[in-house]
Every structure is written in C-alpha cells, then in structure tokens.
Write an enzyme that holds these catalytic residues in place. Structure first.
Site, short mmCIF file in Angstrom:
data_model
loop_
_atom_site.label_atom_id
_atom_site.label_comp_id
_atom_site.label_asym_id
_atom_site.label_seq_id
_atom_site.Cartn_x
_atom_site.Cartn_y
_atom_site.Cartn_z
CG HIS A 1 -0.48 -3.05 -1.53
ND1 HIS A 1 -0.96 -2.36 -0.44
CD2 HIS A 1 0.85 -3.27 -1.28
CE1 HIS A 1 0.01 -2.16 0.43
NE2 HIS A 1 1.13 -2.70 -0.05
CG ASP B 1 -2.01 0.79 -6.24
OD1 ASP B 1 -1.01 1.53 -6.25
OD2 ASP B 1 -2.11 -0.20 -5.49
CD GLN C 1 5.58 -2.03 -6.70
OE1 GLN C 1 6.60 -2.11 -7.36
NE2 GLN C 1 5.59 -1.87 -5.39
CE LYS D 1 6.27 0.90 -2.75
NZ LYS D 1 5.50 -0.32 -2.75
CB CYS E 1 1.00 -5.44 1.69
SG CYS E 1 2.07 -4.90 3.04
#
Length: 405
Positions: free
Chosen positions: A122, A199, A202, A225, A363
């Site tokens: 991303h 990261d 997700q 999220k 993105c």
C-alpha cells in the site's frame, strides 16, 4: 461452523439500511468495517458521561476518561499479546504509525544502508520508505511477487543482506488478499540484524495477531478496519526499541522537562504520543477489541474462507471474469476484472443495486503497474457477510456484464 452470522448482523445497525430500493450489501470491508452497537454506545457514553481530557484534570470526569482510555490500551495489548502495555502507542491510523517509524529511522540511516519492501505495498508502506531513503541516502529494495500475487520468498531472501536496516512488509495485501509468511520472513530478517515492521492494516481483523510470536519490532494497524472508529490506530513497538526511538512529533504530554532552550522526553508511551489524543477513538477501539475478542477466531476465519471459496467458484463460472490475485494463502478479498468493462463502471452499476464494493488502484499503483492493469473491482468479506449476499453480488455482476457488453 458455530458462528451465528444472523445474530451478529443484528448488532450492526447500518446493515439494516437500504440503498435506493435495495437492501445494503456491504462488501467493502477491506476499506473499512462497519461498527457494532457496542462501539457506537462506547462513543456516545464517553461524550455524554465523562468527556474530559486525560492525564490532566484534577476532577472526576478527567479521572473517568483516563481510566477508560487506559483500559482500551490494556485491551489492545492483550489482543495482540504485547509484553508490556506501554508498547501500545496510539496513532491516527496505520499511516501515522508507519510514519513514526520511518521518520525515526531516517535519522538513523546512512548511505549504504538498505530498506526492503515488497511489490505488494500500500502507498502508506511504500512512499514513507521512499522518503526516508531519499533523506538519508539509503537504498530502497523491492522484493518481487509472482503473477498470482504471492510473494517470491526466494527473491526476498536474496535481497536481505548485512546492509538491510529495515524490512517493512504487509501482513496481508489490501489489493489482493495475499497473506505473507511474516513470522518466517521476520526470523530471517532478524538473522541479518534488521528491524522489522509489519503493516497490519489488513491482517488485524482476520487472524490471531501475536506480535510476540511473529517476532517483529513494529506492528501497525488502524481501528476502523477492526470494527472500531476512524481516526484511531496503533503502533506496537518492542519496548527496548521504542525507548530510544527518535521522536517525530513534539508538544504536550510527551515531555519530561522543558526550559526555554532544552527539552527532554517522557517515558513510554507518552514520549511518542504528543498532544491531546483521540480519546473517544481509543475508547471506541477498546470496545471493538473487547467485542471481537468474544468471537471464536477459528469460526471467524472458517466463515470468511467459506465466503471466499463460494465467491471464487461463482467467479470461475462467469465468462470474461478474471480474478486478480490467486495466491494459495488469502483472506476474504476477491479482486477482479470483467472483460470490456472498466472497474469504475462496474462499481457504479453495482451501487445502483445496493452492492458496495471498491474500484480503482486500491492505493497500490506500483502493484497495479506490475500486474499490467489500471485497477480492479474488489469485493471484500467480513464476519457479518453471508452467502446470500454473494449471490446478490453475482446477480448484480451479471446485470453489469449485460449492460456493459
């Protein structure tokens, strides 16, 4: 499976609304998840019962707000199995969390040093490292992927060297759903003496995130999220690393002592939390974590995989439909293209039928260029989605296919 999806859906007020003349079918969970009533109640209760600044006021409201705020930190620490509660740093989201690390590392990097990312990134976990390397003179290396969207781990390991100072990689690709073997790759990076940032934007809502087990130095994620509010996120960092990490933002709360010409920083977590925080957001995220923790994660994962398989089987039966991202280990993300149709047009037609999906480059422009496509249409599933909603999706897609033929 013992997951009672119908009962879960009753806890999400927005799932009862209509879009035009159609019931809402919300399949954009990789962009943001919907919020259960307990999270909404936590926000309302804070603002109506104890709205005050934390750690500052000598009055009951401030004391109550501080207790709720710090309880949320405890909940997050337990949720990700942090060794110490002060390792949980509140941020505005994954982007700010990564920027805290990247801006700090930029002060430590030198020419000849290397940072390793992947083709799955991303923008938030790519542009930040581009800028850190540009400012410091370090080199940014990019590990390739296969056409399926799976990371080429052999190439990744070949790029690891004694010059690698930071490995920054996604737990899960937001665009393709690919799950990376972060524990194994972290172990190899640590052998080279590199720091590791994951990261987790997700990954956080789809699996057992155990930062101690992964072995990384930093894990970043956003509350929205994980069924929590927007504008709140977490940077988890290993205590021994965070204690000496260069500060990025300065101001109130993070100070130990100040004169007109000098300042020293406070202890964790304060030293990395400058200014008045998003108190309501943190409390809301704490409520979301407490709510999610009541679910059986194995049942959640099984339900999501069932939806993904069900949708994939239907997709494979549609002429002209091409799935983008077919790695063997995926979460419930189905990115696709329809022959002769622009993703934006697909999204527009689906919206008119009450189906919410994402369209565009997600993105992740460099990833789209690597795959040779301008973008995708993306349906992403969560705990409250059903096979009936998948059926509605494909009925809408067949309509879009006829209209755009």
């Amino acid at each position: 499976m013992s997951l009672d999806v119908a009962a879960l859906r009753e806890q999400f007020p927005i799932l009862h609304r209509r879009v035009g003349n159609n019931p809402l079918v919300y399949l954009d969970n990789a962009a943001t998840t919907q919020k259960p009533q307990v999270v909404i109640d936590a926000l309302v209760d804070f603002y109506t019962q104890c709205n005050a600044n934390v750690h500052r006021g000598a009055h009951q409201l401030s004391d109550e707000a501080t207790r709720r705020y710090e309880h949320a930190r405890d909940s997050v620490a337990r949720f990700i199995n942090a060794a110490y509660r002060e390792e949980v740093i509140w941020t505005s989201g994954t982007t700010e969390a990564i920027n805290i690390v990247a801006n700090g590392l930029a002060q430590l990097l030198r020419e000849g040093d290397e940072v390793l990312v992947t083709e799955l990134e991303h923008h938030a976990n790519l542009v930040t490292w581009q800028q850190a390397c540009r400012r410091s003179g370090a080199t940014l290396n990019v590990a390739p992927i296969f056409d399926s969207g799976e990371l080429d781990t052999d190439a990744f390991l070949q790029l690891l060297s004694d010059k690698t100072r930071m490995v920054a990689m996604p737990h899960v690709s937001n665009a393709l759903g690919t799950v990376n073997p972060v524990k194994a790759l972290t172990a190899r990076a640590k052998e080279k003496g590199a720091l590791v940032l994951i990261d987790g934007a997700q990954g956080i809502a789809h699996g057992n995130v155990d930062v101690s087990d992964i072995g990384c130095d930093f894990y970043a994620f956003s509350g929205h999220k994980l069924f929590g509010p927007t504008g709140i996120g977490v940077l988890w960092g290993r205590k021994t690393v965070l204690e000496d990490w260069p500060v990025w933002q300065t101001g109130g709360e993070m100070i130990q002592d100040v004169s007109y010409h000098e300042a020293t920083w406070g202890a964790l977590p304060n030293r990395l939390e400058a200014g008045t925080p998003n108190i309501a957001g943190a409390i809301g995220l704490g409520a979301a974590v407490d709510w999610f923790s009541t679910l059986n994660i194995s049942d959640v994962q099984a339900h999501e995989q069932h939806l993904l398989r069900y949708a994939t089987e239907q997709a494979n039966a549609v002429d002209g439909m091409r799935l983008i991202g077919t790695a063997p280990d995926k979460i419930g993300v189905m990115s696709f293209l329809l022959e002769g149709a622009h993703p934006a047009d697909i999204g527009f037609i689906l919206d008119k039928q009450g189906v919410a999906i994402r369209t565009g480059d997600n993105c992740a422009q460099p990833l789209m260029k690597r795959l040779g496509i301008p973008g995708t249409a993306r349906a992403s599933f969560s705990v409250y989605n059903t096979t009936e909603e998948v059926d509605v999706l494909f009925k809408a897609l067949n309509k879009a296919k006829m209209m755009l033929a």
